[in-house]
Motif scaffolding. Structure first.
Motif, PDB file in Angstrom:
ATOM      1  N   ALA A 143      -2.922  -1.732  19.170  1.00 47.88           N
ATOM      2  CA  ALA A 143      -2.857  -2.969  18.377  1.00 47.88           C
ATOM      3  C   ALA A 143      -3.057  -4.205  19.234  1.00 47.88           C
ATOM      4  CB  ALA A 143      -1.523  -3.058  17.641  1.00 47.88           C
ATOM      5  N   ARG A 144      -2.744  -4.123  20.528  1.00 48.22           N
ATOM      6  CA  ARG A 144      -2.946  -5.287  21.403  1.00 48.22           C
ATOM      7  C   ARG A 144      -4.432  -5.634  21.503  1.00 48.22           C
ATOM      8  NH1 ARG A 144       1.378  -7.189  24.024  1.00 48.22           N
ATOM      9  NH2 ARG A 144       3.191  -5.847  24.364  1.00 48.22           N
ATOM     10  N   LEU A 185      -8.726   3.856  -0.571  1.00 49.41           N
ATOM     11  CA  LEU A 185      -9.790   3.045   0.029  1.00 49.41           C
ATOM     12  C   LEU A 185      -9.672   3.070   1.547  1.00 49.41           C
ATOM     13  CD1 LEU A 185     -12.045   0.875   0.036  1.00 49.41           C
ATOM     14  CD2 LEU A 185     -10.229  -0.845  -0.215  1.00 49.41           C
ATOM     15  N   LEU A 186      -8.459   2.911   2.050  1.00 45.00           N
ATOM     16  CA  LEU A 186      -8.265   2.925   3.493  1.00 45.00           C
ATOM     17  C   LEU A 186      -8.703   4.258   4.090  1.00 45.00           C
ATOM     18  CD1 LEU A 186      -7.204   1.597   6.065  1.00 45.00           C
ATOM     19  CD2 LEU A 186      -4.918   2.411   5.457  1.00 45.00           C
ATOM     20  N   GLU A 187      -8.383   5.342   3.433  1.00 44.40           N
ATOM     21  CA  GLU A 187      -8.818   6.658   3.919  1.00 44.40           C
ATOM     22  C   GLU A 187     -10.341   6.731   4.003  1.00 44.40           C
ATOM     23  OE1 GLU A 187      -7.621  11.212   2.954  1.00 44.40           O
ATOM     24  OE2 GLU A 187      -8.421  10.061   1.262  1.00 44.40           O
ATOM     25  N   ASP A 188     -11.007   6.237   2.971  1.00 43.48           N
ATOM     26  CA  ASP A 188     -12.471   6.267   2.952  1.00 43.48           C
ATOM     27  C   ASP A 188     -13.065   5.387   4.055  1.00 43.48           C
ATOM     28  OD1 ASP A 188     -12.318   7.955   0.784  1.00 43.48           O
ATOM     29  OD2 ASP A 188     -12.671   6.377  -0.711  1.00 43.48           O
ATOM     30  N   LEU A 189     -12.505   4.207   4.230  1.00 43.22           N
ATOM     31  CA  LEU A 189     -13.022   3.294   5.249  1.00 43.22           C
ATOM     32  C   LEU A 189     -12.847   3.866   6.650  1.00 43.22           C
ATOM     33  CD1 LEU A 189     -11.671  -0.082   3.821  1.00 43.22           C
ATOM     34  CD2 LEU A 189     -14.081   0.552   4.020  1.00 43.22           C
ATOM     35  N   LEU A 190     -11.691   4.438   6.909  1.00 43.88           N
ATOM     36  CA  LEU A 190     -11.455   5.023   8.235  1.00 43.88           C
ATOM     37  C   LEU A 190     -12.390   6.205   8.480  1.00 43.88           C
ATOM     38  CD1 LEU A 190      -7.550   4.888   8.368  1.00 43.88           C
ATOM     39  CD2 LEU A 190      -9.138   3.515   9.724  1.00 43.88           C
ATOM     40  N   ILE A 226     -12.244  -3.997  13.141  1.00 41.36           N
ATOM     41  CA  ILE A 226     -11.777  -3.023  14.135  1.00 41.36           C
ATOM     42  C   ILE A 226     -12.912  -2.100  14.548  1.00 41.36           C
ATOM     43  CG2 ILE A 226     -10.183  -1.107  14.529  1.00 41.36           C
ATOM     44  CD1 ILE A 226      -8.283  -2.519  12.502  1.00 41.36           C
ATOM     45  N   ALA A 227     -13.728  -1.711  13.596  1.00 42.62           N
ATOM     46  CA  ALA A 227     -14.830  -0.789  13.900  1.00 42.62           C
ATOM     47  C   ALA A 227     -15.854  -1.410  14.837  1.00 42.62           C
ATOM     48  CB  ALA A 227     -15.507  -0.358  12.598  1.00 42.62           C
ATOM     49  N   GLU A 238      -9.263  -8.800  20.315  1.00 44.66           N
ATOM     50  CA  GLU A 238     -10.717  -8.758  20.202  1.00 44.66           C
ATOM     51  C   GLU A 238     -11.236  -8.701  18.766  1.00 44.66           C
ATOM     52  OE1 GLU A 238     -12.598  -5.967  22.837  1.00 44.66           O
ATOM     53  OE2 GLU A 238     -10.956  -6.084  24.282  1.00 44.66           O
ATOM     54  N   ALA A 239     -10.478  -8.083  17.857  1.00 45.15           N
ATOM     55  CA  ALA A 239     -10.941  -7.983  16.468  1.00 45.15           C
ATOM     56  C   ALA A 239     -10.266  -9.003  15.557  1.00 45.15           C
ATOM     57  CB  ALA A 239     -10.694  -6.575  15.943  1.00 45.15           C
TER      58      ALA A 239
END
Length: 384
Positions: free
Chosen positions: A335-336, A298-303, A378-379, A341-342
Protein backbone atom coordinates in the motif's frame (compact mmCIF):
# COMPACT_ATOMS: atom_id res chain seq x y z
CA UNK A 1 -35.80 -2.43 -1.87
CA UNK A 2 -34.45 1.07 -2.45
CA UNK A 3 -31.71 1.80 -4.96
CA UNK A 4 -28.61 2.96 -3.11
CA UNK A 5 -25.89 4.64 -5.16
CA UNK A 6 -22.77 6.51 -4.13
CA UNK A 7 -22.53 10.28 -4.29
CA UNK A 8 -20.47 11.87 -7.08
CA UNK A 9 -16.78 12.34 -6.31
CA UNK A 10 -17.09 16.13 -6.36
CA UNK A 11 -19.71 16.01 -3.60
CA UNK A 12 -17.77 13.47 -1.58
CA UNK A 13 -14.75 15.78 -1.55
CA UNK A 14 -16.90 18.35 0.27
CA UNK A 15 -17.10 16.00 3.26
CA UNK A 16 -14.84 16.81 6.19
CA UNK A 17 -14.47 13.33 7.71
CA UNK A 18 -11.20 11.39 7.97
CA UNK A 19 -11.67 9.63 4.65
CA UNK A 20 -11.75 12.90 2.75
CA UNK A 21 -9.26 14.96 4.76
CA UNK A 22 -6.34 12.62 5.40
CA UNK A 23 -4.87 12.82 1.87
CA UNK A 24 -4.59 15.45 -0.89
CA UNK A 25 -7.35 15.75 -3.48
CA UNK A 26 -5.41 13.80 -6.11
CA UNK A 27 -5.59 10.64 -3.97
CA UNK A 28 -8.54 8.23 -4.16
CA UNK A 29 -9.24 7.30 -0.50
CA UNK A 30 -10.23 3.65 -0.11
CA UNK A 31 -8.65 3.02 3.27
CA UNK A 32 -10.79 3.87 6.30
CA UNK A 33 -14.17 2.14 6.74
CA UNK A 34 -16.47 4.98 5.75
CA UNK A 35 -18.91 4.61 2.87
CA UNK A 36 -19.75 7.04 0.09
CA UNK A 37 -23.53 6.67 0.07
CA UNK A 38 -26.18 9.18 1.16
CA UNK A 39 -27.71 8.52 4.56
CA UNK A 40 -30.76 6.30 4.75
CA UNK A 41 -33.83 8.54 4.40
CA UNK A 42 -35.13 7.41 7.79
CA UNK A 43 -31.88 8.47 9.45
CA UNK A 44 -31.79 11.82 7.69
CA UNK A 45 -35.37 12.50 8.73
CA UNK A 46 -34.68 11.64 12.37
CA UNK A 47 -31.65 13.93 12.52
CA UNK A 48 -33.44 16.80 10.75
CA UNK A 49 -36.35 16.49 13.17
CA UNK A 50 -33.95 16.67 16.12
CA UNK A 51 -32.27 19.78 14.71
CA UNK A 52 -35.63 21.43 14.07
CA UNK A 53 -36.64 20.74 17.67
CA UNK A 54 -33.30 21.73 19.13
CA UNK A 55 -33.22 18.20 20.54
CA UNK A 56 -29.50 18.29 21.34
CA UNK A 57 -29.37 17.49 25.05
CA UNK A 58 -28.24 14.48 27.03
CA UNK A 59 -29.41 10.98 26.20
CA UNK A 60 -32.41 9.88 28.24
CA UNK A 61 -32.16 7.25 30.96
CA UNK A 62 -34.73 5.17 29.06
CA UNK A 63 -34.59 4.97 25.27
CA UNK A 64 -36.23 2.85 22.55
CA UNK A 65 -32.87 1.64 21.22
CA UNK A 66 -32.66 -1.74 23.03
CA UNK A 67 -36.16 -2.77 21.94
CA UNK A 68 -35.56 -1.49 18.42
CA UNK A 69 -32.31 -3.44 18.12
CA UNK A 70 -34.00 -6.58 19.48
CA UNK A 71 -36.62 -6.27 16.75
CA UNK A 72 -33.90 -5.76 14.13
CA UNK A 73 -32.04 -8.86 15.34
CA UNK A 74 -35.26 -10.87 15.14
CA UNK A 75 -35.92 -9.79 11.55
CA UNK A 76 -32.37 -10.01 10.24
CA UNK A 77 -30.71 -12.78 12.29
CA UNK A 78 -33.64 -14.81 13.67
CA UNK A 79 -32.34 -14.01 17.14
CA UNK A 80 -34.26 -12.59 20.08
CA UNK A 81 -31.94 -10.81 22.51
CA UNK A 82 -33.42 -9.39 25.70
CA UNK A 83 -33.62 -5.57 25.63
CA UNK A 84 -33.23 -5.58 29.42
CA UNK A 85 -29.72 -7.02 28.93
CA UNK A 86 -28.44 -4.16 26.75
CA UNK A 87 -26.70 -0.91 27.57
CA UNK A 88 -25.50 1.83 25.24
CA UNK A 89 -22.12 3.52 25.03
CA UNK A 90 -20.21 5.78 22.65
CA UNK A 91 -18.91 3.20 20.19
CA UNK A 92 -17.89 -0.41 19.80
CA UNK A 93 -14.27 0.28 20.75
CA UNK A 94 -15.23 1.89 24.05
CA UNK A 95 -17.60 -0.96 24.82
CA UNK A 96 -14.84 -3.49 24.18
CA UNK A 97 -12.37 -1.70 26.45
CA UNK A 98 -14.82 -1.28 29.31
CA UNK A 99 -15.86 -4.93 29.21
CA UNK A 100 -12.28 -6.18 28.95
CA UNK A 101 -11.36 -4.11 31.99
CA UNK A 102 -13.96 -6.03 34.01
CA UNK A 103 -13.28 -9.55 32.73
CA UNK A 104 -9.45 -9.48 32.78
CA UNK A 105 -6.77 -8.56 35.27
CA UNK A 106 -3.76 -6.39 34.35
CA UNK A 107 -1.27 -8.34 32.28
CA UNK A 108 -3.59 -11.22 31.44
CA UNK A 109 -3.84 -12.48 27.87
CA UNK A 110 -6.63 -11.74 25.41
CA UNK A 111 -6.79 -13.88 22.26
CA UNK A 112 -7.05 -12.15 18.89
CA UNK A 113 -7.08 -13.72 15.43
CA UNK A 114 -4.85 -11.88 12.95
CA UNK A 115 -5.14 -10.58 10.39
CA UNK A 116 -7.58 -8.50 12.37
CA UNK A 117 -8.81 -4.91 12.79
CA UNK A 118 -5.65 -3.06 13.93
CA UNK A 119 -7.21 -1.12 16.85
CA UNK A 120 -7.89 -4.45 18.59
CA UNK A 121 -4.25 -4.52 19.70
CA UNK A 122 -4.51 -1.01 21.15
CA UNK A 123 -7.86 -1.68 22.83
CA UNK A 124 -6.45 -4.69 24.65
CA UNK A 125 -3.48 -2.63 25.83
CA UNK A 126 -5.80 0.19 26.92
CA UNK A 127 -7.70 -2.32 29.04
CA UNK A 128 -4.42 -3.30 30.72
CA UNK A 129 -4.18 -6.75 29.14
CA UNK A 130 -1.82 -8.28 26.58
CA UNK A 131 -2.77 -9.64 23.17
CA UNK A 132 -2.21 -13.32 22.40
CA UNK A 133 -2.21 -13.84 18.65
CA UNK A 134 -3.76 -16.98 17.17
CA UNK A 135 -3.90 -16.41 13.40
CA UNK A 136 -6.84 -17.49 11.31
CA UNK A 137 -6.34 -20.67 9.31
CA UNK A 138 -6.21 -20.14 5.55
CA UNK A 139 -8.04 -23.16 4.15
CA UNK A 140 -7.24 -22.32 0.54
CA UNK A 141 -10.81 -21.22 -0.11
CA UNK A 142 -11.48 -19.15 3.01
CA UNK A 143 -10.49 -18.48 6.60
CA UNK A 144 -11.41 -20.27 9.82
CA UNK A 145 -10.77 -19.85 13.52
CA UNK A 146 -7.92 -22.02 14.79
CA UNK A 147 -9.84 -23.66 17.62
CA UNK A 148 -6.90 -25.82 18.67
CA UNK A 149 -4.69 -22.74 18.82
CA UNK A 150 -7.30 -20.87 20.85
CA UNK A 151 -7.57 -23.78 23.27
CA UNK A 152 -3.78 -23.76 23.66
CA UNK A 153 -3.88 -20.02 24.37
CA UNK A 154 -6.43 -20.54 27.15
CA UNK A 155 -4.37 -23.42 28.49
CA UNK A 156 -1.44 -21.02 28.51
CA UNK A 157 -3.28 -18.57 30.73
CA UNK A 158 -5.30 -16.27 28.43
CA UNK A 159 -8.53 -15.30 30.17
CA UNK A 160 -10.52 -13.71 27.35
CA UNK A 161 -10.91 -13.53 23.60
CA UNK A 162 -11.74 -10.56 21.40
CA UNK A 163 -13.69 -11.99 18.47
CA UNK A 164 -14.34 -10.14 15.22
CA UNK A 165 -17.60 -11.50 13.80
CA UNK A 166 -18.08 -10.97 10.88
CA UNK A 167 -14.33 -10.77 10.54
CA UNK A 168 -12.51 -7.62 9.49
CA UNK A 169 -10.62 -7.58 7.10
CA UNK A 170 -11.48 -10.94 5.48
CA UNK A 171 -15.28 -10.59 5.54
CA UNK A 172 -15.56 -14.11 6.96
CA UNK A 173 -18.84 -15.12 8.60
CA UNK A 174 -18.06 -17.84 11.12
CA UNK A 175 -20.40 -20.84 11.14
CA UNK A 176 -22.71 -21.61 14.04
CA UNK A 177 -20.78 -24.83 14.64
CA UNK A 178 -17.49 -22.96 14.93
CA UNK A 179 -18.91 -20.37 17.31
CA UNK A 180 -20.53 -23.04 19.45
CA UNK A 181 -17.22 -24.91 19.68
CA UNK A 182 -15.41 -21.68 20.56
CA UNK A 183 -17.90 -20.92 23.32
CA UNK A 184 -17.55 -24.40 24.80
CA UNK A 185 -13.74 -24.09 24.84
CA UNK A 186 -13.96 -20.69 26.55
CA UNK A 187 -16.49 -22.03 29.03
CA UNK A 188 -14.20 -24.94 29.86
CA UNK A 189 -11.46 -22.50 30.90
CA UNK A 190 -13.72 -19.87 32.46
CA UNK A 191 -12.70 -17.36 29.79
CA UNK A 192 -14.82 -14.51 28.44
CA UNK A 193 -15.50 -13.88 24.75
CA UNK A 194 -16.17 -10.30 23.65
CA UNK A 195 -17.65 -10.33 20.15
CA UNK A 196 -17.39 -7.24 17.94
CA UNK A 197 -20.40 -7.59 15.62
CA UNK A 198 -20.32 -4.16 14.02
CA UNK A 199 -20.36 -5.61 10.48
CA UNK A 200 -23.28 -7.99 11.15
CA UNK A 201 -25.94 -5.89 9.37
CA UNK A 202 -23.80 -6.16 6.22
CA UNK A 203 -23.94 -9.95 5.81
CA UNK A 204 -24.99 -10.76 2.27
CA UNK A 205 -28.30 -12.57 1.54
CA UNK A 206 -27.81 -16.32 1.43
CA UNK A 207 -25.10 -16.19 4.12
CA UNK A 208 -26.29 -17.18 7.60
CA UNK A 209 -24.92 -14.98 10.37
CA UNK A 210 -25.00 -16.40 13.88
CA UNK A 211 -24.73 -13.84 16.69
CA UNK A 212 -22.22 -15.20 19.18
CA UNK A 213 -24.72 -14.99 22.03
CA UNK A 214 -27.08 -17.20 20.01
CA UNK A 215 -24.51 -19.99 19.58
CA UNK A 216 -25.63 -22.10 22.54
CA UNK A 217 -25.79 -22.18 26.33
CA UNK A 218 -22.02 -21.84 26.73
CA UNK A 219 -22.02 -18.72 24.55
CA UNK A 220 -24.67 -17.17 26.78
CA UNK A 221 -22.52 -17.86 29.83
CA UNK A 222 -19.21 -16.54 28.49
CA UNK A 223 -20.24 -14.01 25.87
CA UNK A 224 -20.56 -10.27 25.45
CA UNK A 225 -21.53 -8.70 22.12
CA UNK A 226 -20.96 -5.11 21.08
CA UNK A 227 -23.10 -3.95 18.17
CA UNK A 228 -23.74 -0.74 16.26
CA UNK A 229 -25.43 0.70 13.19
CA UNK A 230 -22.33 2.76 12.45
CA UNK A 231 -20.70 0.65 9.71
CA UNK A 232 -23.82 -0.26 7.74
CA UNK A 233 -25.39 3.19 7.97
CA UNK A 234 -22.16 5.26 8.04
CA UNK A 235 -22.82 6.78 11.46
CA UNK A 236 -19.40 6.48 13.12
CA UNK A 237 -19.17 10.19 13.89
CA UNK A 238 -22.45 10.18 15.83
CA UNK A 239 -21.18 7.80 18.54
CA UNK A 240 -23.56 5.05 19.59
CA UNK A 241 -23.19 1.32 20.26
CA UNK A 242 -24.90 -1.32 22.36
CA UNK A 243 -23.31 -3.80 24.76
CA UNK A 244 -25.44 -6.95 24.76
CA UNK A 245 -25.44 -9.90 27.17
CA UNK A 246 -27.50 -13.08 27.56
CA UNK A 247 -26.99 -14.35 31.14
CA UNK A 248 -27.34 -12.93 34.61
CA UNK A 249 -23.59 -12.98 35.48
CA UNK A 250 -22.55 -11.26 32.25
CA UNK A 251 -25.43 -8.80 32.53
CA UNK A 252 -24.26 -7.94 36.03
CA UNK A 253 -20.83 -7.06 34.61
CA UNK A 254 -22.33 -4.62 32.11
CA UNK A 255 -24.83 -3.21 34.61
CA UNK A 256 -21.90 -2.58 36.95
CA UNK A 257 -20.17 -0.24 34.52
CA UNK A 258 -20.13 3.42 35.63
CA UNK A 259 -23.04 5.53 34.43
CA UNK A 260 -20.56 7.71 32.52
CA UNK A 261 -19.89 4.79 30.17
CA UNK A 262 -23.52 5.01 29.09
CA UNK A 263 -23.69 8.82 29.15
CA UNK A 264 -20.89 8.94 26.57
CA UNK A 265 -23.44 7.73 24.04
CA UNK A 266 -24.05 10.49 21.50
CA UNK A 267 -27.66 11.68 21.58
CA UNK A 268 -27.70 12.11 17.79
CA UNK A 269 -26.04 8.71 17.49
CA UNK A 270 -28.82 7.13 19.51
CA UNK A 271 -31.54 8.85 17.48
CA UNK A 272 -29.85 7.76 14.26
CA UNK A 273 -29.41 4.18 15.48
CA UNK A 274 -33.08 3.90 16.42
CA UNK A 275 -34.01 5.05 12.92
CA UNK A 276 -31.44 2.76 11.28
CA UNK A 277 -32.55 -0.37 13.16
CA UNK A 278 -36.24 0.33 12.55
CA UNK A 279 -38.16 -1.80 10.07
CA UNK A 280 -38.68 1.28 7.88
CA UNK A 281 -34.93 1.24 7.11
CA UNK A 282 -34.89 -2.36 5.86
CA UNK A 283 -35.53 -1.45 2.18
CA UNK A 284 -32.54 0.92 2.25
CA UNK A 285 -30.30 -1.68 3.88
CA UNK A 286 -31.40 -4.29 1.34
CA UNK A 287 -30.56 -1.84 -1.44
CA UNK A 288 -27.15 -1.17 0.09
CA UNK A 289 -26.41 -4.90 0.23
CA UNK A 290 -27.38 -5.26 -3.44
CA UNK A 291 -25.02 -2.43 -4.38
CA UNK A 292 -22.18 -3.92 -2.33
CA UNK A 293 -22.79 -7.30 -3.95
CA UNK A 294 -22.33 -5.73 -7.37
CA UNK A 295 -19.20 -3.92 -6.20
CA UNK A 296 -17.55 -7.00 -4.70
CA UNK A 297 -18.06 -8.89 -7.97
CA UNK A 298 -16.88 -5.92 -10.04
CA UNK A 299 -13.71 -5.83 -7.98
CA UNK A 300 -13.11 -9.52 -8.65
CA UNK A 301 -13.50 -8.95 -12.38
CA UNK A 302 -11.22 -5.92 -12.41
CA UNK A 303 -8.47 -7.68 -10.48
CA UNK A 304 -8.69 -10.73 -12.75
CA UNK A 305 -8.26 -8.61 -15.87
CA UNK A 306 -5.89 -5.87 -14.70
CA UNK A 307 -3.99 -7.42 -11.75
CA UNK A 308 -4.05 -11.17 -12.39
CA UNK A 309 -1.32 -11.82 -9.80
CA UNK A 310 -3.55 -10.42 -7.06
CA UNK A 311 -5.47 -12.92 -4.94
CA UNK A 312 -8.88 -11.91 -3.62
CA UNK A 313 -11.77 -13.85 -2.13
CA UNK A 314 -15.21 -12.29 -2.29
CA UNK A 315 -16.20 -11.50 1.33
CA UNK A 316 -19.35 -12.87 2.94
CA UNK A 317 -20.06 -9.55 4.63
CA UNK A 318 -19.11 -5.90 4.66
CA UNK A 319 -17.49 -3.65 2.09
CA UNK A 320 -13.83 -4.40 2.79
CA UNK A 321 -11.66 -6.43 0.40
CA UNK A 322 -8.59 -8.28 1.68
CA UNK A 323 -6.23 -8.51 -1.29
CA UNK A 324 -2.98 -10.47 -1.42
CA UNK A 325 -0.41 -8.65 -3.58
CA UNK A 326 2.59 -10.67 -2.46
CA UNK A 327 3.03 -12.19 -5.93
CA UNK A 328 3.18 -8.73 -7.50
CA UNK A 329 6.53 -8.13 -5.81
CA UNK A 330 5.87 -4.83 -4.02
CA UNK A 331 7.19 -5.93 -0.63
CA UNK A 332 5.59 -6.50 2.74
CA UNK A 333 3.55 -3.28 2.62
CA UNK A 334 2.46 -2.74 -1.00
CA UNK A 335 0.00 0.00 0.00
CA UNK A 336 2.95 2.37 0.51
CA UNK A 337 4.00 2.19 -3.14
CA UNK A 338 0.38 2.30 -4.31
CA UNK A 339 -0.21 5.50 -2.33
CA UNK A 340 2.99 7.16 -3.50
CA UNK A 341 2.90 6.23 -7.17
CA UNK A 342 -0.73 5.41 -8.02
CA UNK A 343 -2.35 7.95 -5.68
CA UNK A 344 -4.74 5.39 -4.19
CA UNK A 345 -4.94 5.13 -0.39
CA UNK A 346 -5.47 1.58 0.88
CA UNK A 347 -5.12 0.25 4.41
CA UNK A 348 -1.65 -1.14 5.16
CA UNK A 349 -1.78 -4.93 5.40
CA UNK A 350 0.95 -5.35 8.06
CA UNK A 351 -1.09 -3.20 10.45
CA UNK A 352 -3.47 -6.16 10.77
CA UNK A 353 -0.71 -8.41 12.12
CA UNK A 354 1.99 -10.69 10.72
CA UNK A 355 -0.36 -12.50 8.29
CA UNK A 356 -1.04 -9.13 6.65
CA UNK A 357 2.40 -8.87 5.05
CA UNK A 358 1.96 -8.45 1.31
CA UNK A 359 -1.75 -7.61 1.68
CA UNK A 360 -3.84 -4.46 1.33
CA UNK A 361 -7.38 -3.72 2.47
CA UNK A 362 -9.59 -1.89 -0.02
CA UNK A 363 -12.93 -0.26 0.80
CA UNK A 364 -15.41 -0.92 -2.02
CA UNK A 365 -18.27 0.92 -0.32
CA UNK A 366 -18.23 3.49 -3.09
CA UNK A 367 -19.17 3.89 -6.76
CA UNK A 368 -18.20 1.47 -9.55
CA UNK A 369 -16.44 4.39 -11.23
CA UNK A 370 -14.15 5.00 -8.26
CA UNK A 371 -13.40 1.29 -7.85
CA UNK A 372 -12.56 1.01 -11.54
CA UNK A 373 -10.36 4.11 -11.48
CA UNK A 374 -8.51 2.84 -8.42
CA UNK A 375 -7.70 -0.53 -9.96
CA UNK A 376 -6.68 1.12 -13.24
CA UNK A 377 -4.28 3.39 -11.36
CA UNK A 378 -2.79 0.46 -9.47
CA UNK A 379 -2.49 -1.61 -12.62
CA UNK A 380 -0.39 1.09 -14.27
CA UNK A 381 2.34 0.27 -11.76
CA UNK A 382 2.48 -3.24 -13.18
CA UNK A 383 2.25 -1.98 -16.74
CA UNK A 384 5.36 0.09 -16.18
Amino acid sequence: MLEVTALPLAELRERSSEKWREYPADVLPLFVAETDFPLAPTVSAALRRAVDLGDTGYIASRTPLPATYASFARRRFDWEPDPARMRSTADVSLGIVEILRRVTQPGEGVVVTPPVYPPFYDLIAEAGAEDVRVPLIDTGTGWELDLDGIRAAFEGGATAMLLCSPHNPTGTVHSRETLTALAEIADEFGAAVVSDEIHAPLVQPGIVFTPFLDAGDAAERVGYAVVSASKAFNLAGLKCALMVTASEPTSDVVRGLPIEVEWRTGHFGLLAAVAAFSEESDPWLDGLLATLDQNRVLLEDLLASRLPDARYRIPDAGYLAWIDLSRVGWGDNPARRILKEAKVALHFGPAFGEPGRGFVRLNFGTSPEIITEAIERIATLVDR
